[in-house]
Design a protein around this motif. Structure first.
Motif, PDB file in Angstrom:
ATOM      1  N   ALA A  15      44.929  25.004 -30.400  1.00 55.84           N
ATOM      2  CA  ALA A  15      44.907  26.263 -31.137  1.00 55.84           C
ATOM      3  C   ALA A  15      46.182  27.065 -30.874  1.00 55.84           C
ATOM      4  O   ALA A  15      46.537  27.313 -29.727  1.00 55.84           O
ATOM      5  CB  ALA A  15      43.679  27.079 -30.748  1.00 55.84           C
ATOM      6  N   THR A  16      46.857  27.469 -31.947  1.00 51.83           N
ATOM      7  CA  THR A  16      48.044  28.322 -31.821  1.00 51.83           C
ATOM      8  C   THR A  16      47.661  29.800 -31.864  1.00 51.83           C
ATOM      9  O   THR A  16      48.487  30.669 -31.618  1.00 51.83           O
ATOM     10  CB  THR A  16      49.051  28.012 -32.943  1.00 51.83           C
ATOM     11  OG1 THR A  16      48.408  28.190 -34.208  1.00 51.83           O
ATOM     12  CG2 THR A  16      49.562  26.571 -32.825  1.00 51.83           C
ATOM     13  N   ALA A  17      46.396  30.075 -32.208  1.00 48.33           N
ATOM     14  CA  ALA A  17      45.792  31.411 -32.184  1.00 48.33           C
ATOM     15  C   ALA A  17      44.302  31.175 -31.971  1.00 48.33           C
ATOM     16  O   ALA A  17      43.820  30.052 -32.105  1.00 48.33           O
ATOM     17  CB  ALA A  17      46.033  32.138 -33.502  1.00 48.33           C
ATOM     18  N   ASP A  18      43.562  32.212 -31.612  1.00 46.27           N
ATOM     19  CA  ASP A  18      42.115  32.059 -31.452  1.00 46.27           C
ATOM     20  C   ASP A  18      41.508  31.597 -32.778  1.00 46.27           C
ATOM     21  O   ASP A  18      41.879  32.098 -33.842  1.00 46.27           O
ATOM     22  CB  ASP A  18      41.464  33.375 -31.028  1.00 46.27           C
ATOM     23  CG  ASP A  18      41.805  33.764 -29.588  1.00 46.27           C
ATOM     24  OD1 ASP A  18      42.452  32.968 -28.881  1.00 46.27           O
ATOM     25  OD2 ASP A  18      41.420  34.871 -29.183  1.00 46.27           O
ATOM     26  N   VAL A  19      40.583  30.646 -32.700  1.00 50.70           N
ATOM     27  CA  VAL A  19      39.939  30.082 -33.886  1.00 50.70           C
ATOM     28  C   VAL A  19      38.432  30.249 -33.744  1.00 50.70           C
ATOM     29  O   VAL A  19      37.856  29.892 -32.718  1.00 50.70           O
ATOM     30  CB  VAL A  19      40.272  28.582 -34.048  1.00 50.70           C
ATOM     31  CG1 VAL A  19      39.562  27.992 -35.252  1.00 50.70           C
ATOM     32  CG2 VAL A  19      41.773  28.363 -34.145  1.00 50.70           C
ATOM     33  N   ALA A  20      37.787  30.782 -34.766  1.00 53.68           N
ATOM     34  CA  ALA A  20      36.331  30.942 -34.765  1.00 53.68           C
ATOM     35  C   ALA A  20      35.673  29.653 -35.247  1.00 53.68           C
ATOM     36  O   ALA A  20      36.246  28.907 -36.048  1.00 53.68           O
ATOM     37  CB  ALA A  20      35.925  32.097 -35.679  1.00 53.68           C
ATOM     38  N   ALA A  23      35.978  28.112 -38.937  1.00 53.46           N
ATOM     39  CA  ALA A  23      37.207  28.575 -39.580  1.00 53.46           C
ATOM     40  C   ALA A  23      38.099  27.395 -39.969  1.00 53.46           C
ATOM     41  O   ALA A  23      38.147  26.391 -39.256  1.00 53.46           O
ATOM     42  CB  ALA A  23      37.979  29.510 -38.652  1.00 53.46           C
ATOM     43  N   PRO A  24      38.809  27.517 -41.092  1.00 54.77           N
ATOM     44  CA  PRO A  24      39.742  26.467 -41.469  1.00 54.77           C
ATOM     45  C   PRO A  24      40.986  26.503 -40.585  1.00 54.77           C
ATOM     46  O   PRO A  24      41.456  27.572 -40.199  1.00 54.77           O
ATOM     47  CB  PRO A  24      40.086  26.805 -42.919  1.00 54.77           C
ATOM     48  CG  PRO A  24      39.866  28.271 -43.044  1.00 54.77           C
ATOM     49  CD  PRO A  24      38.761  28.600 -42.084  1.00 54.77           C
ATOM     50  N   VAL A  25      41.488  25.315 -40.264  1.00 51.92           N
ATOM     51  CA  VAL A  25      42.694  25.168 -39.462  1.00 51.92           C
ATOM     52  C   VAL A  25      43.600  24.197 -40.202  1.00 51.92           C
ATOM     53  O   VAL A  25      43.187  23.073 -40.502  1.00 51.92           O
ATOM     54  CB  VAL A  25      42.369  24.610 -38.054  1.00 51.92           C
ATOM     55  CG1 VAL A  25      43.634  24.419 -37.237  1.00 51.92           C
ATOM     56  CG2 VAL A  25      41.385  25.504 -37.330  1.00 51.92           C
ATOM     57  N   LEU A  26      44.806  24.603 -40.504  1.00 52.15           N
ATOM     58  CA  LEU A  26      45.746  23.744 -41.204  1.00 52.15           C
ATOM     59  C   LEU A  26      46.617  23.031 -40.177  1.00 52.15           C
ATOM     60  O   LEU A  26      47.294  23.657 -39.374  1.00 52.15           O
ATOM     61  CB  LEU A  26      46.606  24.572 -42.164  1.00 52.15           C
ATOM     62  CG  LEU A  26      47.458  23.789 -43.148  1.00 52.15           C
ATOM     63  CD1 LEU A  26      46.601  22.848 -44.003  1.00 52.15           C
ATOM     64  CD2 LEU A  26      48.236  24.740 -44.034  1.00 52.15           C
ATOM     65  N   LEU A  27      46.557  21.708 -40.205  1.00 49.65           N
ATOM     66  CA  LEU A  27      47.329  20.866 -39.296  1.00 49.65           C
ATOM     67  C   LEU A  27      48.306  20.057 -40.139  1.00 49.65           C
ATOM     68  O   LEU A  27      47.964  18.975 -40.619  1.00 49.65           O
ATOM     69  CB  LEU A  27      46.404  19.942 -38.499  1.00 49.65           C
ATOM     70  CG  LEU A  27      45.261  20.637 -37.757  1.00 49.65           C
ATOM     71  CD1 LEU A  27      44.258  19.631 -37.233  1.00 49.65           C
ATOM     72  CD2 LEU A  27      45.811  21.507 -36.637  1.00 49.65           C
ATOM     73  N   LEU A  35      34.871  23.018 -35.185  1.00 49.46           N
ATOM     74  CA  LEU A  35      33.472  22.828 -34.778  1.00 49.46           C
ATOM     75  C   LEU A  35      32.975  23.906 -33.823  1.00 49.46           C
ATOM     76  O   LEU A  35      31.779  24.069 -33.649  1.00 49.46           O
ATOM     77  CB  LEU A  35      33.292  21.459 -34.105  1.00 49.46           C
ATOM     78  CG  LEU A  35      33.225  20.273 -35.043  1.00 49.46           C
ATOM     79  CD1 LEU A  35      33.191  18.976 -34.257  1.00 49.46           C
ATOM     80  CD2 LEU A  35      32.014  20.378 -35.944  1.00 49.46           C
ATOM     81  N   GLY A  36      33.900  24.623 -33.204  1.00 50.26           N
ATOM     82  CA  GLY A  36      33.495  25.672 -32.269  1.00 50.26           C
ATOM     83  C   GLY A  36      34.593  26.698 -32.115  1.00 50.26           C
ATOM     84  O   GLY A  36      35.680  26.574 -32.695  1.00 50.26           O
ATOM     85  N   GLU A  42      44.039  26.248 -26.138  1.00 46.88           N
ATOM     86  CA  GLU A  42      43.015  25.255 -25.774  1.00 46.88           C
ATOM     87  C   GLU A  42      42.888  24.211 -26.872  1.00 46.88           C
ATOM     88  O   GLU A  42      43.288  24.428 -28.009  1.00 46.88           O
ATOM     89  CB  GLU A  42      41.665  25.935 -25.545  1.00 46.88           C
ATOM     90  CG  GLU A  42      41.657  26.897 -24.379  1.00 46.88           C
ATOM     91  CD  GLU A  42      41.898  26.225 -23.031  1.00 46.88           C
ATOM     92  OE1 GLU A  42      42.633  26.821 -22.223  1.00 46.88           O
ATOM     93  OE2 GLU A  42      41.383  25.110 -22.807  1.00 46.88           O
ATOM     94  N   VAL A  43      42.293  23.072 -26.510  1.00 44.35           N
ATOM     95  CA  VAL A  43      42.074  21.991 -27.471  1.00 44.35           C
ATOM     96  C   VAL A  43      40.709  22.163 -28.117  1.00 44.35           C
ATOM     97  O   VAL A  43      39.714  22.408 -27.430  1.00 44.35           O
ATOM     98  CB  VAL A  43      42.186  20.614 -26.786  1.00 44.35           C
ATOM     99  CG1 VAL A  43      41.820  19.492 -27.751  1.00 44.35           C
ATOM    100  CG2 VAL A  43      43.586  20.408 -26.224  1.00 44.35           C
ATOM    101  N   GLY A  44      40.680  22.042 -29.439  1.00 47.26           N
ATOM    102  CA  GLY A  44      39.436  22.121 -30.191  1.00 47.26           C
ATOM    103  C   GLY A  44      39.270  20.867 -31.030  1.00 47.26           C
ATOM    104  O   GLY A  44      40.150  20.015 -31.086  1.00 47.26           O
TER     105      GLY A  44
END
Length: 106
Positions: A15-20, A23-27, A35-36, A42-44
């Protein structure tokens, strides 16, 4: 089979910022749905297959089956220019709705 490294349904990300959760994450050019909750650094784990209800640009009038894109702020839009392909709209999401069902990476 010796060369299979993953089923392709999930992907780990840092995560480059906090992720709910949800939430969508563009990689790069891959859209994952977290999923969480993931704290910055941290690794999600994100899901890369399936249909998810995601936040959209309220004023957009999105029709079922149409291509949809993700903006840098994580909002889904029907505008291709300057945005990254997210997938296909699974259902209509007319103006002024604020979410859309998206089959990600389709």
């Amino acid at each position: 089979m010796k060369n299979c490294v993953a089923d392709g349904n999930t992907i780990d990300f840092t995560a480059t910022a906090d992720v709910a959760s949800g939430a969508p994450v563009l990689l790069g050019k891959v859209l994952a749905v977290s999923l969480g909750n993931v704290v910055t650094g941290e690794v999600g784990v994100g899901v890369t297959e399936g249909v998810f209800e995601l936040p959209k640009v309220t004023a957009d009038d999105i029709t079922q089956g149409g291509q949809v894109y993700i903006k840098a702020d994580g909002m889904i839009t029907s505008t291709a220019s300057g945005n990254t392909l997210a997938g296909k709209a699974w259902a209509d999401a007319p103006n002024p709705s604020d979410t859309v069902w998206v089959k990600v990476n389709a």
